[in-house]
Scaffold this motif. Structure first.
Motif, PDB file in Angstrom:
ATOM      1  N   HIS A   5       0.840  -1.200   0.000  1.00  0.00           N
ATOM      2  CA  HIS A   5       0.000   0.000   0.000  1.00  0.00           C
ATOM      3  C   HIS A   5       0.881   1.258   0.000  1.00  0.00           C
ATOM      4  O   HIS A   5       0.628   2.209  -0.745  1.00  0.00           O
ATOM      5  CB  HIS A   5      -0.921  -0.031   1.211  1.00  0.00           C
ATOM      6  CG  HIS A   5      -2.014   0.979   1.180  1.00  0.00           C
ATOM      7  ND1 HIS A   5      -3.089   0.902   2.012  1.00  0.00           N
ATOM      8  CD2 HIS A   5      -2.226   2.094   0.457  1.00  0.00           C
ATOM      9  CE1 HIS A   5      -3.900   1.906   1.788  1.00  0.00           C
ATOM     10  NE2 HIS A   5      -3.383   2.654   0.842  1.00  0.00           N
ATOM     11  N   LEU A   8       2.570   1.580  -3.377  1.00  0.00           N
ATOM     12  CA  LEU A   8       1.587   2.065  -4.340  1.00  0.00           C
ATOM     13  C   LEU A   8       1.385   3.573  -4.189  1.00  0.00           C
ATOM     14  O   LEU A   8       1.327   4.299  -5.176  1.00  0.00           O
ATOM     15  CB  LEU A   8       0.263   1.322  -4.147  1.00  0.00           C
ATOM     16  CG  LEU A   8      -0.899   1.698  -5.050  1.00  0.00           C
ATOM     17  CD1 LEU A   8      -0.569   1.355  -6.500  1.00  0.00           C
ATOM     18  CD2 LEU A   8      -2.159   0.976  -4.612  1.00  0.00           C
ATOM     19  N   ALA A   9       1.324   4.047  -2.951  1.00  0.00           N
ATOM     20  CA  ALA A   9       1.139   5.479  -2.709  1.00  0.00           C
ATOM     21  C   ALA A   9       2.351   6.279  -3.165  1.00  0.00           C
ATOM     22  O   ALA A   9       2.203   7.333  -3.795  1.00  0.00           O
ATOM     23  CB  ALA A   9       0.870   5.730  -1.222  1.00  0.00           C
ATOM     24  N   LEU A  12       2.325   6.288  -6.973  1.00  0.00           N
ATOM     25  CA  LEU A  12       1.279   7.178  -7.474  1.00  0.00           C
ATOM     26  C   LEU A  12       1.673   8.645  -7.299  1.00  0.00           C
ATOM     27  O   LEU A  12       1.464   9.466  -8.193  1.00  0.00           O
ATOM     28  CB  LEU A  12      -0.042   6.883  -6.757  1.00  0.00           C
ATOM     29  CG  LEU A  12      -1.275   7.629  -7.220  1.00  0.00           C
ATOM     30  CD1 LEU A  12      -1.563   7.320  -8.680  1.00  0.00           C
ATOM     31  CD2 LEU A  12      -2.463   7.239  -6.356  1.00  0.00           C
ATOM     32  N   ALA A  27      -1.828  10.439  -1.869  1.00  0.00           N
ATOM     33  CA  ALA A  27      -1.843   9.242  -2.703  1.00  0.00           C
ATOM     34  C   ALA A  27      -2.214   8.013  -1.883  1.00  0.00           C
ATOM     35  O   ALA A  27      -2.902   7.110  -2.371  1.00  0.00           O
ATOM     36  CB  ALA A  27      -0.484   9.058  -3.366  1.00  0.00           C
ATOM     37  N   PHE A  28      -1.779   7.959  -0.619  1.00  0.00           N
ATOM     38  CA  PHE A  28      -2.143   6.852   0.263  1.00  0.00           C
ATOM     39  C   PHE A  28      -3.654   6.831   0.470  1.00  0.00           C
ATOM     40  O   PHE A  28      -4.283   5.772   0.403  1.00  0.00           O
ATOM     41  CB  PHE A  28      -1.408   6.987   1.605  1.00  0.00           C
ATOM     42  CG  PHE A  28      -1.545   5.789   2.495  1.00  0.00           C
ATOM     43  CD1 PHE A  28      -0.667   4.725   2.377  1.00  0.00           C
ATOM     44  CD2 PHE A  28      -2.536   5.722   3.455  1.00  0.00           C
ATOM     45  CE1 PHE A  28      -0.784   3.613   3.193  1.00  0.00           C
ATOM     46  CE2 PHE A  28      -2.666   4.615   4.272  1.00  0.00           C
ATOM     47  CZ  PHE A  28      -1.783   3.558   4.147  1.00  0.00           C
ATOM     48  N   LEU A  30      -5.932   8.173  -1.512  1.00  0.00           N
ATOM     49  CA  LEU A  30      -6.552   7.850  -2.797  1.00  0.00           C
ATOM     50  C   LEU A  30      -6.476   6.350  -3.079  1.00  0.00           C
ATOM     51  O   LEU A  30      -7.461   5.738  -3.502  1.00  0.00           O
ATOM     52  CB  LEU A  30      -5.888   8.643  -3.923  1.00  0.00           C
ATOM     53  CG  LEU A  30      -6.480   8.464  -5.313  1.00  0.00           C
ATOM     54  CD1 LEU A  30      -7.916   9.002  -5.340  1.00  0.00           C
ATOM     55  CD2 LEU A  30      -5.633   9.183  -6.334  1.00  0.00           C
ATOM     56  N   SER A  31      -5.315   5.753  -2.818  1.00  0.00           N
ATOM     57  CA  SER A  31      -5.189   4.308  -3.027  1.00  0.00           C
ATOM     58  C   SER A  31      -6.033   3.537  -2.016  1.00  0.00           C
ATOM     59  O   SER A  31      -6.559   2.471  -2.325  1.00  0.00           O
ATOM     60  CB  SER A  31      -3.728   3.877  -2.978  1.00  0.00           C
ATOM     61  OG  SER A  31      -3.162   4.148  -1.719  1.00  0.00           O
ATOM     62  N   TYR A  32      -6.216   4.089  -0.809  1.00  0.00           N
ATOM     63  CA  TYR A  32      -7.105   3.453   0.173  1.00  0.00           C
ATOM     64  C   TYR A  32      -8.533   3.410  -0.362  1.00  0.00           C
ATOM     65  O   TYR A  32      -9.212   2.383  -0.271  1.00  0.00           O
ATOM     66  CB  TYR A  32      -7.069   4.201   1.514  1.00  0.00           C
ATOM     67  CG  TYR A  32      -8.215   3.831   2.411  1.00  0.00           C
ATOM     68  CD1 TYR A  32      -8.215   2.627   3.098  1.00  0.00           C
ATOM     69  CD2 TYR A  32      -9.325   4.653   2.541  1.00  0.00           C
ATOM     70  CE1 TYR A  32      -9.281   2.258   3.892  1.00  0.00           C
ATOM     71  CE2 TYR A  32     -10.389   4.301   3.329  1.00  0.00           C
ATOM     72  CZ  TYR A  32     -10.374   3.101   4.001  1.00  0.00           C
ATOM     73  OH  TYR A  32     -11.435   2.734   4.777  1.00  0.00           O
ATOM     74  N   ALA A  34      -9.486   3.446  -3.454  1.00  0.00           N
ATOM     75  CA  ALA A  34      -9.538   2.469  -4.543  1.00  0.00           C
ATOM     76  C   ALA A  34      -9.539   1.038  -4.006  1.00  0.00           C
ATOM     77  O   ALA A  34     -10.305   0.192  -4.476  1.00  0.00           O
ATOM     78  CB  ALA A  34      -8.356   2.688  -5.484  1.00  0.00           C
ATOM     79  N   LEU A  35      -8.706   0.768  -3.014  1.00  0.00           N
ATOM     80  CA  LEU A  35      -8.678  -0.563  -2.411  1.00  0.00           C
ATOM     81  C   LEU A  35      -9.980  -0.877  -1.688  1.00  0.00           C
ATOM     82  O   LEU A  35     -10.457  -2.010  -1.703  1.00  0.00           O
ATOM     83  CB  LEU A  35      -7.494  -0.688  -1.456  1.00  0.00           C
ATOM     84  CG  LEU A  35      -6.109  -0.718  -2.096  1.00  0.00           C
ATOM     85  CD1 LEU A  35      -5.031  -0.647  -1.025  1.00  0.00           C
ATOM     86  CD2 LEU A  35      -5.944  -1.952  -2.953  1.00  0.00           C
ATOM     87  N   ARG A  36     -10.556   0.135  -1.057  1.00  0.00           N
ATOM     88  CA  ARG A  36     -11.831  -0.051  -0.352  1.00  0.00           C
ATOM     89  C   ARG A  36     -12.937  -0.435  -1.330  1.00  0.00           C
ATOM     90  O   ARG A  36     -13.776  -1.275  -1.029  1.00  0.00           O
ATOM     91  CB  ARG A  36     -12.183   1.241   0.392  1.00  0.00           C
ATOM     92  CG  ARG A  36     -13.429   1.193   1.187  1.00  0.00           C
ATOM     93  CD  ARG A  36     -13.184   0.504   2.484  1.00  0.00           C
ATOM     94  NE  ARG A  36     -14.433   0.504   3.229  1.00  0.00           N
ATOM     95  CZ  ARG A  36     -14.681  -0.290   4.209  1.00  0.00           C
ATOM     96  NH1 ARG A  36     -13.760  -1.131   4.612  1.00  0.00           N
ATOM     97  NH2 ARG A  36     -15.818  -0.266   4.822  1.00  0.00           N
TER      98      ARG A  36
END
Length: 169
Positions: A5, A8-9, A12, A27-28, A30-32, A34-36
């Protein structure tokens, strides 16, 4: 999964030309999100639950440290305050030396309290409190930390007999 994670952040944020602490944090998040949205598809429900509970615990604990700091400042700077230090004996809800160590560290980080000893055979922890006029209040504070910590650490653990390596719990 947390390492993936974070990578990825960082990736990104680098791709968006925002490689700064604030950019990585954005970015963390935003990626959270997306993962959610894809948690059931890729089977990371337990990871996201632990991430949410861990974040909530961290914010709550920082608030408790500030509250305890104000209480200690009142005791130290107050003219008519007569602190009554004491050692309080508490039986922990979980007899695990690793859990007791983590709880002891958190108690020692909290101003006005310090974990002194843990007896693994009986599951008893001894805590020194700066102002223990009300031992029940000291115990309630320790129990609050213990309860929230257990909730975070036990989030999404597989039931007995379940496959511990499968991440869809």
């Amino acid at each position: 999964m947390l390492g993936v994670h974070i990578l990825l952040a960082v990736g990104l944020a680098a791709f968006a030309d925002a490689l700064s602490p604030l950019g990585v944090a954005a970015a963390f998040l935003l990626s959270y999100v997306a993962l959610r949205l894809a948690m059931d598809l890729i089977g990371i429900r337990r990871y996201l639950r632990r991430l949410e509970l861990g974040t909530a615990f961290a914010f709550w604990f920082v608030g408790e440290v500030f509250r305890a700091s104000i209480d200690v400042a009142r005791v130290v700077l107050g003219r008519r305050v007569d602190p009554q230090p004491a050692v309080v004996r508490l039986r922990l809800a979980r007899r695990d030396a690793r859990f007791a160590t983590l709880l002891g560290c958190l108690l020692t980080l909290t101003p006005g309290t310090m974990a002194l000893d843990y007896a693994p055979d009986s599951g008893v922890m001894y805590v020194h409190a700066l102002d223990a006029r009300d031992a029940d209040a000291v115990e309630a504070g320790v129990r609050a930390i213990e309860r929230r910590l257990l909730r975070w650490l036990e989030a999404g653990e597989p039931a007995s007999g379940a496959d511990p390596w499968r991440d869809d719990a």
